[in-house]
Design an enzyme around this catalytic site. Structure first.
Site, PDB file in Angstrom:
ATOM      1  N   GLY A  91      -3.930  -6.350  43.183  1.00  0.00           N
ATOM      2  CA  GLY A  91      -2.903  -6.261  44.225  1.00  0.00           C
ATOM      3  C   GLY A  91      -3.473  -5.893  45.586  1.00  0.00           C
ATOM      4  O   GLY A  91      -4.597  -5.392  45.708  1.00  0.00           O
ATOM      5  N   ARG A 127       2.155  -1.050  50.435  1.00  0.00           N
ATOM      6  CA  ARG A 127       2.647   0.218  50.976  1.00  0.00           C
ATOM      7  C   ARG A 127       1.550   1.037  51.672  1.00  0.00           C
ATOM      8  O   ARG A 127       1.824   2.015  52.346  1.00  0.00           O
ATOM      9  CB  ARG A 127       3.311   1.029  49.849  1.00  0.00           C
ATOM     10  CG  ARG A 127       4.618   0.412  49.394  1.00  0.00           C
ATOM     11  CD  ARG A 127       5.040   0.902  48.013  1.00  0.00           C
ATOM     12  NE  ARG A 127       4.288   0.262  46.943  1.00  0.00           N
ATOM     13  CZ  ARG A 127       4.490   0.480  45.646  1.00  0.00           C
ATOM     14  NH1 ARG A 127       5.407   1.348  45.252  1.00  0.00           N
ATOM     15  NH2 ARG A 127       3.774  -0.145  44.737  1.00  0.00           N
ATOM     16  N   LYS A 129      -5.992  -1.840  48.303  1.00  0.00           N
ATOM     17  CA  LYS A 129      -5.700  -0.432  48.009  1.00  0.00           C
ATOM     18  C   LYS A 129      -6.798   0.222  47.185  1.00  0.00           C
ATOM     19  O   LYS A 129      -7.237   1.333  47.490  1.00  0.00           O
ATOM     20  CB  LYS A 129      -4.358  -0.343  47.270  1.00  0.00           C
ATOM     21  CG  LYS A 129      -4.020   1.049  46.797  1.00  0.00           C
ATOM     22  CD  LYS A 129      -2.586   1.170  46.346  1.00  0.00           C
ATOM     23  CE  LYS A 129      -2.321   0.451  45.043  1.00  0.00           C
ATOM     24  NZ  LYS A 129      -0.922   0.662  44.602  1.00  0.00           N
ATOM     25  N   GLY A 155       2.630  -9.962  40.012  1.00  0.00           N
ATOM     26  CA  GLY A 155       3.143  -8.844  39.221  1.00  0.00           C
ATOM     27  C   GLY A 155       2.174  -8.388  38.146  1.00  0.00           C
ATOM     28  O   GLY A 155       1.232  -9.086  37.778  1.00  0.00           O
ATOM     29  N   ASN A 185       7.625   5.937  33.772  1.00  0.00           N
ATOM     30  CA  ASN A 185       6.496   5.201  33.206  1.00  0.00           C
ATOM     31  C   ASN A 185       5.264   5.512  34.041  1.00  0.00           C
ATOM     32  O   ASN A 185       5.244   5.281  35.242  1.00  0.00           O
ATOM     33  CB  ASN A 185       6.832   3.699  33.283  1.00  0.00           C
ATOM     34  CG  ASN A 185       5.618   2.825  33.031  1.00  0.00           C
ATOM     35  OD1 ASN A 185       4.705   3.209  32.312  1.00  0.00           O
ATOM     36  ND2 ASN A 185       5.631   1.635  33.627  1.00  0.00           N
ATOM     37  N   SER A 188     -43.897  20.306  78.314  1.00  0.00           N
ATOM     38  CA  SER A 188     -42.474  20.113  78.597  1.00  0.00           C
ATOM     39  C   SER A 188     -42.255  18.903  79.481  1.00  0.00           C
ATOM     40  O   SER A 188     -43.044  18.608  80.377  1.00  0.00           O
ATOM     41  CB  SER A 188     -41.912  21.344  79.321  1.00  0.00           C
ATOM     42  OG  SER A 188     -41.973  22.448  78.462  1.00  0.00           O
ATOM     43  N   ALA A 244     -47.119  19.464  81.734  1.00  0.00           N
ATOM     44  CA  ALA A 244     -45.673  19.395  81.963  1.00  0.00           C
ATOM     45  C   ALA A 244     -45.355  18.257  82.918  1.00  0.00           C
ATOM     46  O   ALA A 244     -46.053  18.044  83.907  1.00  0.00           O
ATOM     47  CB  ALA A 244     -45.185  20.724  82.535  1.00  0.00           C
TER      48      ALA A 244
HETATM   49  C1  UD1 Z   1       3.934   0.266  38.303  1.00  0.00           C
HETATM   50  C2  UD1 Z   1       4.976   0.060  37.206  1.00  0.00           C
HETATM   51  C3  UD1 Z   1       5.913   1.253  37.214  1.00  0.00           C
HETATM   52  C4  UD1 Z   1       5.154   2.538  37.024  1.00  0.00           C
HETATM   53  C5  UD1 Z   1       4.063   2.676  38.089  1.00  0.00           C
HETATM   54  C6  UD1 Z   1       3.172   3.854  37.763  1.00  0.00           C
HETATM   55  C7  UD1 Z   1       5.256  -2.351  37.018  1.00  0.00           C
HETATM   56  C8  UD1 Z   1       6.140  -3.511  37.310  1.00  0.00           C
HETATM   57  N1  UD1 Z   1       5.668  -1.159  37.458  1.00  0.00           N
HETATM   58  O1  UD1 Z   1       4.622   0.219  39.544  1.00  0.00           O
HETATM   59  O2  UD1 Z   1       6.857   1.123  36.189  1.00  0.00           O
HETATM   60  O3  UD1 Z   1       6.016   3.650  37.081  1.00  0.00           O
HETATM   61  O4  UD1 Z   1       3.239   1.498  38.112  1.00  0.00           O
HETATM   62  O5  UD1 Z   1       2.251   4.101  38.777  1.00  0.00           O
HETATM   63  O6  UD1 Z   1       4.231  -2.513  36.394  1.00  0.00           O
HETATM   64  N2  UD1 Z   1      -1.544  -5.375  40.255  1.00  0.00           N
HETATM   65  C9  UD1 Z   1      -2.223  -6.529  39.904  1.00  0.00           C
HETATM   66  N3  UD1 Z   1      -1.599  -7.731  40.062  1.00  0.00           N
HETATM   67  C10 UD1 Z   1      -0.330  -7.840  40.536  1.00  0.00           C
HETATM   68  C11 UD1 Z   1       0.347  -6.660  40.868  1.00  0.00           C
HETATM   69  C12 UD1 Z   1      -0.267  -5.443  40.711  1.00  0.00           C
HETATM   70  O7  UD1 Z   1      -3.369  -6.472  39.480  1.00  0.00           O
HETATM   71  O8  UD1 Z   1       0.153  -8.962  40.638  1.00  0.00           O
HETATM   72  C13 UD1 Z   1      -2.211  -4.083  40.116  1.00  0.00           C
HETATM   73  C14 UD1 Z   1      -2.316  -3.342  41.410  1.00  0.00           C
HETATM   74  O9  UD1 Z   1      -3.535  -3.663  42.100  1.00  0.00           O
HETATM   75  C15 UD1 Z   1      -2.269  -1.888  40.979  1.00  0.00           C
HETATM   76  C16 UD1 Z   1      -1.510  -1.924  39.662  1.00  0.00           C
HETATM   77  O10 UD1 Z   1      -1.473  -3.262  39.253  1.00  0.00           O
HETATM   78  O11 UD1 Z   1      -3.555  -1.368  40.766  1.00  0.00           O
HETATM   79  C17 UD1 Z   1      -0.095  -1.363  39.763  1.00  0.00           C
HETATM   80  O12 UD1 Z   1       0.616  -2.083  40.751  1.00  0.00           O
HETATM   81  P1  UD1 Z   1       1.618  -1.385  41.744  1.00  0.00           P
HETATM   82  O13 UD1 Z   1       2.155  -2.403  42.646  1.00  0.00           O
HETATM   83  O14 UD1 Z   1       1.020  -0.187  42.321  1.00  0.00           O
HETATM   84  O15 UD1 Z   1       2.783  -0.959  40.718  1.00  0.00           O
HETATM   85  P2  UD1 Z   1       3.901   0.139  40.969  1.00  0.00           P
HETATM   86  O16 UD1 Z   1       4.911  -0.398  41.909  1.00  0.00           O
HETATM   87  O17 UD1 Z   1       3.283   1.434  41.297  1.00  0.00           O
HETATM   88 CA    CA Z   2       1.221   2.054  41.723  1.00  0.00          CA
END
Ligand code: UD1
Ligand code: CA
Length: 467
Positions: free
Chosen positions: A11, A15, A22, A94, A186, A422, A440
């Site tokens: 990802g 944020r 990140k 996702g 979670n 110096s 110097a």
């Molecule tokens: C996720 C969980 C949430 C949980 C939280 C805990 C999901 C949908 N939600 O949300 O339930 O409470 O973590 O911290 O899983 N990533 C990928 N590919 C993607 C999207 C994300 O590799 O397409 C990776 C990101 O780089 C990151 C991790 O997955 O390292 C988590 O993604 P992030 O977007 O931070 O999930 P949260 O919204 O925190």
């Molecule tokens: Ca996260």
């Protein structure tokens, strides 16, 4: 059976409001992802699969650096090394999609699958091991690690039946007002049986607020297929924090810095006011070294034993010997300092300065890409750049190696036992022979023979001298 660990790191991290992925943001001197990699390796997996996408090359390089660091530290034999595999997720659709693209890699191995997020740097390997043990004992195909948080916002919530049985996870953005009030969340850490997980991935749909394939929909799919799914409430919830914003990053970094400070205090280093001392996770410090407030030690820095480092000093990617004193407000970057040396106050060493044992570099002295030999002294106000300085040399106040002619840099060589008066200008390339003396204010434009005094502008030979 040892698990396969999947690390989700594809990802962008919207944020964070950053152009940098990140998981590459540094935390106490190491990229976030490297902490997760270290945890994964310490949990003794058979294989680690890293899902990369945004800034894939950089993330991959950071992972590989950490693997190498780990192998060096553990001195692991090649046959003990887990396999590291990278899978590209070209579009971040996702957390579920991240596993969908890794389907083939997941299907190749055996044993349970642990899923870790690249943004959870504080998870410990013991927690991963405990999770796998719990998962196997509980005889369920999915175990979701949960925790209770006073402020659960941002996390997926755990929905349960009135009897307390797990129902499903609802993401923060898809949750109703009522669901948002649930404080059990979670953590983003899971253990799955491989085959049922892979089988459920086809059934994921992006039918939600974010239009993404959520990994968090997998548990519900599994239960609807008749599998047993459960949760494990982690006793150490503080390990499970996920970093989503720079605010989270700052909070986690503060915690890490505190832990690092405690580690050094316990190993026999004095830190006067540890809250103001910044020590990267990559730094080593010898016993009985004393560090005053507001000191920053960065990167691959190694500090020896019985050193004293005074306030407002920054040392980065450098090696400092034993019994060295570094006075206030000195900056040491990519340099080496020998034993029993004294540096500063207000000294600046950079660009591979090599300071031998018992050298004194005093206030307002800058040393760049230069070697300063044993016992030599430059106590005040000097620029020593591209110079090779022998032993027992005295550099007078105001001395400058004029190393740059406007186009190129040139070297200055000062042999043993030289006395530089110096305010001497040494116009490079130039060599000052053993035991020579400059008067110097001399402007030295020609080589000075051994044991010779030169004076004036430009400097001329005056007489032979005995050092
Ligand atoms: C996720 C969980 C949430 C949980 C939280 C805990 C999901 C949908 N939600 O949300 O339930 O409470 O973590 O911290 O899983 N990533 C990928 N590919 C993607 C999207 C994300 O590799 O397409 C990776 C990101 O780089 C990151 C991790 O997955 O390292 C988590 O993604 P992030 O977007 O931070 O999930 P949260 O919204 O925190
Ligand atoms: Ca996260």
């Amino acid at each position: 059976m040892s698990p396969t660990i999947v690390i989700l790191a594809a990802g962008l991290g919207t944020r964070m409001r950053s152009r940098r992925a990140k998981v590459l943001h540094p935390l106490a001197g190491r990229p976030m992802i490297s902490y997760v990699v270290r945890t994964a390796l310490a949990a003794k997996p058979s294989e680690v699969i890293v899902i990369i996408g945004y800034q894939a090359d950089e993330v991959r390089a950071a992972v590989e650096r950490e693997v190498q660091r780990w192998e060096r530290a553990q001195a692991t034999r090649p046959e003990e090394r887990p396999q590291i595999e990278f899978v590209l997720q070209p579009e971040p659709q996702g957390t579920g999609h991240a596993l969908m693209v890794a389907r083939d890699a997941l299907a190749r191995g055996e044993g349970p699958l642990v899923v870790l997020s690249g943004d959870m740097p504080l998870v410990r390997a013991e927690t991963v091991t405990e999770l796998v043990e719990y998962h196997q004992k509980a005889r369920q195909v999915a175990t979701i690690v949960t925790m209770h948080l006073p402020d659960p916002s941002g996390y997926g919530r755990i929905l349960r039946t009135p009897d307390g049985d797990f129902v499903r996870i609802v993401e923060d953005r898809d949750a109703s007002e009522e669901e948002r009030a649930i404080q059990e969340v979670n953590s983003g850490l899971y253990c799955f049986d491989r085959k049922p997980l892979i089988g459920s991935l086809d059934r994921l749909t992006p039918d939600n607020r974010q239009g993404e394939y959520y990994l968090t929909d997998v548990p519900l799919i599994l239960t609807s297929l008749g599998y047993r799914v459960g949760t494990w409430e982690c006793h150490a919830a503080d390990q499970l924090v996920g970093i989503n914003s720079r605010r989270d990053l700052a909070e986690v970094e503060a915690r890490l810095r505190k832990e690092i400070a405690h580690r050094w205090l316990e190993s026999g280093v004095t830190l006067h006011d540890p809250a103001t001392i910044y020590i990267d996770d990559t730094v080593e410090i010898g016993q009985d070294t004393v560090i005053y407030p507001h000191v920053i030690l960065e990167g691959e820095t190694v500090i020896g034993q019985e050193c004293t480092i005074h306030s407002w000093t920054r040392i980065s990617n450098s090696r400092v010997g034993d019994r060295v004193t570094i006075h206030n407000s000195s900056v040491v970057i990519e340099s080496r300092i020998g034993d029993d040396a004294s540096i500063g106050p207000f000294a600046h060493l950079r660009g591979e300065a090599e300071i031998a044992n018992q050298v004194v570099i005093g206030n307002f002295v800058e040393v760049k890409k230069s070697v300063v030999g044993r016992g030599s002294k430059a106590r005040h106000l000097a620029y020593l750049g591209d110079a090779t300085i022998g032993e027992r040399v005295n550099i007078g106040a105001g001395t400058i190696t004029c190393n740059f002619d406007g186009k190129r840099k040139h070297r200055t060589i000062i042999e043993d036992d030289v006395h530089i008066g110096s305010d001497t200008m040494l116009v490079a390339p130039v060599r000052v022979g053993r035991g020579a003396v400059t008067g110097a204010g001399a402007v030295v434009i020609r080589d000075v023979p051994e044991k010779t005094l030169v004076v004036g502008v430009p400097a001329v030979e005056k007489k032979k001298v005995e050092p």
